[in-house]
Design a protein around this motif. Structure first.
Motif: not given
Length: 360
Positions: A41-42, A95-99, A239-240
């Motif tokens: 992720p960035v 984009i990494w989204v927590e949880d 991972l959007f």
């Protein structure tokens, strides 16, 4: 910031998002032509965070003097052509989204979409629906945006030499034979993302060209500011990524492309663990919209039908018989696009036909 939930008029408040993230498009934050569950992720965000991100069109090279600045040109000059595969779209992320875990839903609230430049490109492409009818000649039409009226008009057009096969090819139109086009015709500008979604649970690269359960190249012009998309999460962190920005498109996208133009996009990501849905679900101020995809439009139509039936039964609490009747008298089925290999059908149901109270 109040927002309508999927079920009826129930509302939830997110007045204090935990952060605002700026995500610029650079060679380091972009990936070209694919989703990949193994891609680092960035940025990392939490549920409720806002992201201001740059989405760059892979067609900027069709009129580089109007559709590129130094930052965009740097991306095109840095990411090698050999790394633009197996799809064609220039994506910003992931984009990494927590949880976020498989089985969750990612609620993405698109708040603002602003054109980066005053120009965009439409390509009558070799993958267009009527390519053979035009003697297999590809043609580029450059459109100019009038911000005062929020309309676009053709600026000039030219025949593309050869076959458009290299994603992000920079043409030499200053040297080409420019032609006038569509004199006096003006079309509404409606910025939206043609491609956005989460990483599929598949090893290796997944092409950005066909849409699917992960989202991807849906090409529904309603995915613009004021709309909310719900994407089924398939891998940890979701991972959007976003890309393939447009400023106008018709249902069908028959020539192969929209008016392809870079956008600055403000959106909010909310992690949902309270419901699930098998396909990308779109909520606009007036409609709920369900999508179906397949190489066969009949199969895509059936998929959209079954998922709308599921939505009305499970989210709106209608019996299946009642839902089926309502779909026939009130739902509109439309071809989203026929040019992405896996074709698309979307079905929309008006929100205002339902009672204001939540279904029980």
């Amino acid at each position: 910031m109040a927002h309508t939930m999927v079920q009826g008029s129930q509302r939830t408040e997110h007045t204090n998002p935990s952060g605002l993230h700026l995500l610029r498009a650079t060679p380091e934050t972009c990936h070209w032509g694919y989703f990949d569950a193994s891609l680092p992720p960035v940025i990392k965000v939490k549920s409720g965070d806002l992201i201001q991100a740059e989405a760059v069109t892979h067609h900027a090279g069709d009129a580089p003097e109007h559709m590129m600045d130094d930052a965009v040109r740097h991306i095109f000059n840095t990411i090698p052509e050999s790394d633009r595969n197996p799809g064609v779209h220039l994506m910003t992320g992931p984009i990494w989204v927590e949880d976020a875990k498989p089985g969750d839903m990612l609620e993405v609230r698109y708040l603002r979409m602003t054109p980066r430049f005053d120009y965009g490109s439409n390509l009558a492409a070799n993958w267009g629906h009527l390519y053979k009818e035009f003697g297999e000649q590809e043609r580029v039409t450059i459109y100019r945006l009038d911000k005062a009226t929020n309309q676009a008009e053709a600026f000039y057009a030219y025949d593309f030499e050869g076959k458009y096969e290299i994603p992000g090819k920079i043409t030499n139109c200053p040297e080409c034979d420019r032609q006038t086009a569509l004199n006096g015709v003006r079309v509404p500008v409606r910025p939206h993302l043609g491609t956005a979604g989460v990483a599929p649970d598949v090893k290796g690269r997944v092409s950005t060209i066909p849409p699917g359960a992960h989202g991807g190249n849906i090409d529904n012009w309603r995915i613009g500011a004021g709309a909310t998309m719900f994407y089924p999460v398939a891998v940890d962190g979701a991972l959007f990524s976003i890309g393939d920005p447009h400023i106008s498109q018709g249902d069908g996208e028959i020539s192969g492309t929209a008016i392809e133009a870079s956008l600055d996009v403000l959106f909010q990501i909310v992690l949902r663990k309270d419901f699930e849905f098998p396909s990308p679900l779109l909520e606009t101020p007036k409609y709920w919209i369900v999508h179906g995809f397949d190489e066969d439009l009949n199969v895509a139509m059936r998929g959209a039908s079954m998922d709308m039936l599921k939505f009305l039964h499970e989210e709106r609490k209608l019996s299946k018989n009642d839902a089926y009747s309502l779909m026939s008298i009130s739902a509109d089925f439309t071809v989203t696009q026929v040019v992405d290999g896996r074709q698309g059908v979307h079905v929309r149901i008006p929100r205002d036909i339902f009672p204001l109270s939540d279904p029980k």
